[in-house]
Design an enzyme around this catalytic site. Structure first.
Site: not given
Length: 755
Positions: A150, A233
């Site tokens: 991320e 995810e």
């Protein structure tokens, strides 16, 4: 609805989960072998439970990556330990149960020596390759590797990584980019080298973060890239109440965005429930000392895919997938066909429907037109999960099926599905006294019942024996905020106890001893706890460290110097509101404070000194040690279950109130499962009610099942008669909020902790 075996679309890559992004699997290895094997079977064994097909492992970097810090295999440059932590062990267990499982890897944090603090460096490329070498030494084949979780991407770094992997013999490892958007696909046209380097395009929370996943998305450039698209995810939701967005993501991710691979975060909540995501995953495993665990509804949602279609199957296009009657509110369905050209499975979810629906199905294109087997989960039921229903026999290649609202159905021509039958033992607290001298562990391993929050605390040789050392010498490249290095020890329900430890400072600096370490918010420097801090000069303080990161000094002073490379014993004691601190048996402070009433012990350092610790002990201080009786403190409100006005009258509705240790807030859990107050009154469902909204009252103890409760390791207080949870009405947090029964959702207004 027509299922045509000649109309095939994208290739299915699998459904699974992530071990990592925060120490989520940490306590699993500490379970007794019998229960540990049961949990692993539920997660990985085909035809038994989730049957996870994709497993992503964290490449540990010594920094907190949500609920804990995963240890690095290389704390300092060149010092490689291929047995660090527990991810390789977990992957070995997964592969032993399912040799076809696909393994992926990703870093959240990294040691501070890498790239002079620059993640996107050649040091990090070499670090990833050394981790892959360790995986290979464990007999593991890693199929997929990401960049930095991320944190976007550095296209040049990905290209250099591809070249280095090929040169190191890892040409089969596919790179996944980039986890935060689909923007990498936009670069492909102008950068063919980048396009060739990337094997899979991944993105997180494509159906929304903590949403109900009503609609999902990708971009046209991503769909046209020729790369598999993954929800690399998703999740972050309670293992029970998150089941609707779970199954919607699997279906709608493909229908809306063309996604073909899915990994839930995390795999399991094998952490204590005082941490931020303590009930998130496919299962809960918060009580290794008792062996208790919980199989979540999310696990069965995964089973509805993984037991019915395998990676390499193809999605069937056209009318074989879509929204029921073209309406998202009615639910969705997808169909996958096996490579043999005969078998197929259709997965339906009716999570938004309000009435039963009948679907008519015609099978064509060479697919098996014979009997189909039906498996069903009632999303609103506490027990009707993954149930084999009656087979359906088509006539002339057609059949009808009635779908009830709020269900998942898997309809298949295959066999071999199954539901595990192992049952969890009853949860119990970690009994006191508790002690650990660290002599029984292999060097460079993690001692049982510890959870590193920042840094890494490993067993190391120490004089003629072994002790615990904080081994990270500098600040890591963090993924979330920095903090002092510390580890938590034991059971969050501990209340009145003395924790003591031998300390040996290796450099000038400060060591910390934590007590009543309860709620932790993000980042990890927001750990609520008392701390005794003392440095080599003898300067000391006792502070209350709050969940907002604030520090309140309660006592301070100075004593003779501790010095360097010498052992000293420090302790913190708690008895009700009384707090005491000692060094080498001499009292430093004794005072009253009521900021924290319960929680774990812990040890740490201020910064990243490599100090030594030994002979941890936690001993109970009299009655009310948090094991038999105490307060019931609400996670969401921070207030306690209270009999208003200390009333002893029957039928008094129990409410929330500021915690004060009064007799009207002290609930003793009896061997019979009663929660007694005043010794004679019981927590009771009014009138023996079992429906949502039934008031919870205090009443003379009668022995009835409406006065029996199960207190779970995750903090639920569940009525034996109703199967419903003790709930703060409408998420109220104010004083006088009434308590009631409500269907268990896993929400914070239904989580309670003994203190």
């Amino acid at each position: 609805m027509r299922i045509d075996g000649g109309a095939l679309g994208r290739t299915f890559d699998g459904v699974g989960a992530i071990s990592g992004g925060g120490g989520n699997s940490r306590l699993l290895r500490d379970y007794p072998q019998a229960q540990r094997d049961q949990i692993l079977d539920y997660l990985f064994k085909p035809g038994y439970g989730a049957a996870v097909q994709l497993l992503k492992l964290e490449i540990g970097g010594d920094g907190n990556s949500t609920d804990g810090a995963e240890p690095s295999h290389q704390h300092t440059r060149g010092d490689v330990n291929c047995d660090a932590g527990y991810e390789f062990w977990l992957a070995e267990q997964a592969v032993a149960r399912n040799p076809s499982i696909r393994l992926a890897a990703l870093a959240w944090t990294a040691p501070g020596w890498i790239g002079g603090g620059n993640f996107w460096s050649d040091d990090m490329i070499a670090y990833d390759i050394s981790w892959l070498d360790c995986a290979r030494a464990h007999g593991l084949s890693i199929g997929y590797l990401g960049g930095w979780n991320e944190r976007g991407h550095d296209s040049g770094w990905y290209k250099r990584l591809r070249t280095a992997l090929d040169a190191a013999g890892y040409g089969a490892v596919q790179l996944v980019g980039d986890d935060t958007s689909w923007d990498m696909a936009d670069e492909f046209a102008g950068d063919p080298a980048l396009r060739n380097a990337i094997g899979v395009l991944g993105n997180h929370y494509v159906c929304g973060y903590l949403s109900q996943a009503e609609q999902c998305s990708s971009t046209q450039a991503a769909r046209n890239s020729g790369k598999p698209l993954w929800a690399s995810e998703f999740g972050s939701q309670d293992y029970d109440s998150g089941v609707v967005p779970y199954i919607r993501t699997l279906n709608r991710g493909y229908l809306d965005g063309g996604l073909t691979g899915f990994m839930n975060w995390p795999l399991i909540a094998a952490i204590t429930p005082n941490l931020p995501f303590g009930t998130v995953g496919l299962m809960g495993a918060a009580s290794p000392w008792s062996g208790a665990y919980r199989v979540g509804r999310n696990l069965w949602a995964n089973a509805h895919y993984a037991q019915f279609a395998q990676p390499g199957w193809r999605y069937v296009t056209g009318a074989a997938g879509g929204y029921l009657d073209g309406n998202r509110a009615n639910g969705s369905y997808v169909t996958l066909a096996a490579p043999n050209g005969r078998d197929y499975s259709t997965i339906y979810e009716t999570s938004g429907a309000t009435a039963a629906q009948t679907v008519s199905v015609t099978v064509a294109g060479g697919l098996n037109a014979g009997t189909v087997h039906v498996w069903d989960t009632d999303l609103g039921s506490a027990t009707e999960h993954f149930v084999k229903r009656a087979d359906v026999t088509p006539s002339g290649g057609s059949y009808t099926l009635t779908l009830q609202p709020n269900h998942i159905y898997s309809v298949t021509t295959t066999t071999g599905q199954g539901k595990g039958t192992a049952a969890s033992p009853t949860a119990s607290a970690l009994a006191l006294p508790y002690a650990d001298d660290f002599e029984s562990y292999a060097p460079r391993t993690l001692p049982r019942y510890t959870e590193d929050m920042q840094g890494a605390f490993e067993v190391r040789p120490c004089g003629s024996g072994r002790c615990l050392q904080q081994v990270v010498p500098q600040r890591p490249i963090n993924w979330q905020g920095d903090s002092d290095a510390y580890t938590l020890i034991g059971d969050p329900s501990w209340r009145n106890y003395t924790v003591a430890v031998d300390v040996n400072l290796q450099q000038p600096g400060t060591v910390t001893l934590l007590g009543r370490a309860g709620t932790q918010l993000r980042p990890q420097d927001r750990q609520g706890a008392y701390q005794l801090r003392i440095n080599e000069t003898g300067a000391w303080s006792v502070v209350a460290h709050g969940t907002s990161g604030n520090v309140r000094t309660l006592a301070s002073g100075s004593r003779s110097a501790l010095g360097i490379n010498t052992w000293h014993r420090v302790s913190l004691g708690f008895s009700g509101s009384r707090v005491t601190a000692t060094v080498d048996g001499v009292q430093l402070a004794a005072f009253n404070d009521s900021a924290f009433g319960y929680g774990q012990a812990g040890i740490g350092v201020v910064g990243y000194q490599t100090d030594l610790f030994d002979n941890v002990s936690v001993t109970a201080n009299g009655v009310g040690d948090g094991i038999v009786g105490g307060l019931l403190r609400g996670d969401e409100s921070g207030r306690c279950a209270d009999v208003p006005g200390a009333s002893t009258a029957n039928d008094t509705v129990v409410t929330l109130w500021d915690c004060h240790d009064g007799a009207n807030q002290t609930w003793a859990l009896t061997p019979a499962g009663e929660l007694r107050v005043y010794g004679t009154k019981c927590l009771d469902a009014r009138g023996g009610g079992t429906t949502d909204g039934t008031p919870v009252i205090s009443y003379d103890c009668t022995g009835g099942t409406n006065q029996k409760w199960t207190v779970t390791a995750e903090g639920r207080v569940v009525g034996v008669a109703s199967g419903k949870c003790l709930d703060a009405t409408a998420h109220g947090t104010a004083n006088s909020t009434p308590l009631e029964l409500w269907t268990c959702t896993g929400a914070a207004n239904q989580r309670w902790h003994r203190s």
